[in-house]
Design a protein around this motif. Structure first.
Motif, PDB file in Angstrom:
ATOM      1  N   GLU A   1       0.789  -1.054   0.233  1.00 18.83           N
ATOM      2  CA  GLU A   1       0.101   0.513   0.225  1.00 18.83           C
ATOM      3  C   GLU A   1       0.958   1.106  -0.036  1.00 18.83           C
ATOM      4  O   GLU A   1      -0.015   2.457  -0.827  1.00 18.83           O
ATOM      5  CB  GLU A   1      -1.258   0.140   0.820  1.00 18.83           C
ATOM      6  N   SER A   2       1.632   0.635   1.014  1.00 21.17           N
ATOM      7  CA  SER A   2       2.949   2.563   0.800  1.00 21.17           C
ATOM      8  C   SER A   2       3.977   2.861  -0.663  1.00 21.17           C
ATOM      9  O   SER A   2       4.035   4.231  -0.892  1.00 21.17           O
ATOM     10  CB  SER A   2       4.156   2.733   1.926  1.00 21.17           C
ATOM     11  N   ILE A   3       3.988   1.228  -0.931  1.00 18.56           N
ATOM     12  CA  ILE A   3       4.625   1.551  -2.316  1.00 18.56           C
ATOM     13  C   ILE A   3       3.844   2.150  -3.782  1.00 18.56           C
ATOM     14  O   ILE A   3       4.016   2.669  -4.317  1.00 18.56           O
ATOM     15  CB  ILE A   3       4.469  -0.213  -3.115  1.00 18.56           C
ATOM     16  N   GLN A   4       2.100   1.474  -3.147  1.00 13.95           N
ATOM     17  CA  GLN A   4       1.183   2.570  -3.962  1.00 13.95           C
ATOM     18  C   GLN A   4       0.898   3.766  -4.140  1.00 13.95           C
ATOM     19  O   GLN A   4       0.988   4.456  -5.286  1.00 13.95           O
ATOM     20  CB  GLN A   4      -0.050   1.551  -3.758  1.00 13.95           C
TER      21      GLN A   4
ATOM     22  N   GLN B   1       2.687  -0.705 -13.467  1.00 17.47           N
ATOM     23  CA  GLN B   1       4.222  -1.776 -13.456  1.00 17.47           C
ATOM     24  C   GLN B   1       5.324  -1.406 -12.483  1.00 17.47           C
ATOM     25  O   GLN B   1       5.962  -2.393 -11.854  1.00 17.47           O
ATOM     26  CB  GLN B   1       4.889  -1.785 -15.214  1.00 17.47           C
ATOM     27  N   ILE B   2       5.771   0.031 -12.249  1.00 16.61           N
ATOM     28  CA  ILE B   2       6.783  -0.021 -11.249  1.00 16.61           C
ATOM     29  C   ILE B   2       6.863  -0.070 -10.225  1.00 16.61           C
ATOM     30  O   ILE B   2       7.482  -0.668  -9.268  1.00 16.61           O
ATOM     31  CB  ILE B   2       7.146   1.357 -11.779  1.00 16.61           C
ATOM     32  N   ALA B   3       5.588   0.213  -9.641  1.00 14.33           N
ATOM     33  CA  ALA B   3       4.328  -0.530  -8.642  1.00 14.33           C
ATOM     34  C   ALA B   3       5.440  -1.878  -8.253  1.00 14.33           C
ATOM     35  O   ALA B   3       5.422  -2.445  -6.906  1.00 14.33           O
ATOM     36  CB  ALA B   3       3.124   0.343  -8.086  1.00 14.33           C
ATOM     37  N   MET B   4       4.570  -2.323  -9.505  1.00 18.64           N
ATOM     38  CA  MET B   4       4.477  -3.731  -9.198  1.00 18.64           C
ATOM     39  C   MET B   4       5.915  -4.484  -9.203  1.00 18.64           C
ATOM     40  O   MET B   4       6.410  -5.578  -8.156  1.00 18.64           O
ATOM     41  CB  MET B   4       3.893  -4.524 -10.142  1.00 18.64           C
TER      42      MET B   4
END
Length: 467
Positions: free
Chosen positions: A377-380, A408-411
């Protein structure tokens, strides 16, 4: 096969300039020269030296061939050859104080190989204290794809000072081995030429030396010291920002050293044109030689670093433990070394063999902080804020590039920075299949190796997420 149109290469250059990051294009593609008398259906590109030829062939030849085919309408046979060698104007170190009145152009990258050893004899008082750490050599540097290009360039500099890649500008995040490489260059040069004048210095020390020279009115001594070097190794030049007089003095030293065919190696946390509050004429000098990046080490490289450094400490780290630590300490070599020291100390204090369980106990605080701070969640949220999209777009079915790319970068970051499985990550991105996540991870990981701009963005996001 139809003849290649004379404008084919110039049209290809225009296309590649749009495709590639500016730094990559200016360093590797723009300097290539095309032959005017090629046979039908063939284009020959001349490359300045063997190192650049190998790199262009490995990294860009397929892309160049693809663009040529698109423009020409059918395949073009691409040949890469070494440019004719030029006779160098200098074959070795010049006497230390014989500085030319005006700086000639730096020797071409194709200039002669290893210069002979300097013939002068320097007195102990004339030699500056070089500040080199003898333990930091090419032999003790673990090589991987993250630093291979920078290491190869540094080796060339050490073997042919004043001739190849002058200046050499190495950039990357903290703790990735930039300083190690600079010390390795200095140590190798001194091993080959013991009387060479070499100095390693941090940019802050140069600033301090300028201030002292002003206070004590000792600029003659200052210039004699810096302008008479054969090799200047200067760390973290971003510290020159907003220091006008320091930049002026470094510019003068830079010009004097190039004039006498001395070599300059610099490091920074960003590429030359990314430096802020540095005079444009100085930035252009930084960018006039070869600029190379050191990336965060990949998993296999982190494992090798841990095993090698444990051996250097007289201990043995089992491979499965090295993999466990490497998967949990991802950012840089410095943090890896810190984790290793904790594990070795914990093992010796408790008189227990190194195992995954022991490593887990020794790194309890570090693992706890990681697990607490970094979530999908924090990455997103961080990625959405950076690319100026809505967090809801991370879960939506929308597919325009402005949304799909950040997703894609967040994944990719979720796979790199958390312990979540691919199906778990997919579920948190709107119930996507794990194959979609795998495709995104592989795509971004591959492009990170090729695209300097993307790597810089990812590095910034990683540092932000890790606090």
């Amino acid at each position: 096969m139809p003849e290649v149109h004379p404008n084919l290469w110039s049209n290809c250059l225009e296309s590649l300039a749009r495709e590639l990051p500016e730094q990559q294009f200016n360093t590797w593609i723009k300097p290539l020269t095309a032959h005017a008398d090629d046979p039908a259906g063939q284009l020959t590109l001349a490359v300045a030296n063997r190192f650049k030829l190998d790199w262009v062939r490995a990294q860009y030849a397929n892309r160049i061939a693809r663009v040529l085919e698109q423009i020409h309408g059918e395949p073009v046979h691409l040949e890469l050859v070494l440019a004719p060698r030029e006779t160098p104007s200098s074959t070795g170190f010049r006497p230390p104080l014989a500085v030319a009145e005006s700086a000639p152009e730096p020797a071409p990258a194709s200039a002669a190989p290893v210069p002979p050893a300097p013939t002068r004899v320097a007195s102990p008082t004339a030699m500056p204290r070089n500040r080199l750490n003898s333990a930091l050599s090419f032999d003790t540097l673990v090589e991987g794809s993250a630093n291979r290009m920078a290491r190869a360039a540094a080796l060339h500099v050490a073997s042919a000072p004043g001739q190849l890649y002058n200046p050499l500008f190495i950039y990357g995040g903290v703790g990735l081995g930039k300083t190690h490489l600079m010390h390795a260059v200095g140590n190798r040069l001194l091993a080959d030429h013991p009387d060479a004048r070499v100095l390693y210095i941090h940019a802050e020390q140069f600033v301090s030396d300028v201030v002292k020279a002003y206070q004590r009115k000792t600029f003659d001594e200052f210039k004699e010291r810096y302008h008479s070097l054969d090799l200047l190794l200067i760390d973290d030049v971003q510290f020159f920002a907003n220091k006008d007089r320091t930049q002026e003095e470094f510019f003068n030293a830079f010009e004097a050293l190039l004039a006498k065919k001395s070599h300059i190696v610099m490091t920074s946390d960003t590429y030359p044109k990314g430096l802020t509050d540095i005079h444009e004429r100085l930035v252009s000098r930084f960018d006039s030689g070869l600029t190379v990046a050191i990336e965060p080490p990949e998993l296999e490289m982190r494992v090798a670093i841990l095993i090698n450094k444990a051996q250097a400490e007289g201990s043995t780290m089992p491979e499965e433990v090295a993999f466990f630590v490497a998967k949990n300490v991802r950012s840089n070599v410095r943090e890896l070394e810190g984790a290793l020291r904790k594990i070795l100390a914990y093992s010796r204090f408790n008189q227990r063999e190194i195992s995954i369980q022991l490593a887990r106990e020794a790194l309890r605080d570090l693992l706890s902080i990681q697990n607490r701070q970094i979530s999908v969640e924090s990455i997103q949220k961080t990625v959405a804020d950076y690319y100026k999209i809505k967090v809801a777009d991370m879960y939506s079915k929308k597919r325009p590039a402005s949304i799909a790319r950040p997703r894609q970068i967040a994944m990719y970051l979720a796979k790199e920075l958390t312990q979540k499985s691919l199906p778990e990550i997919g579920e948190l991105f709107g119930g996507r299949d794990h194959t979609t996540v795998l495709h995104a991870v592989r795509k971004i990981a591959g492009e990170r190796q090729q695209l300097t701009e993307l790597n810089q963005q990812l590095h910034l996001l990683e540092q932000t997420l890790k606090g």
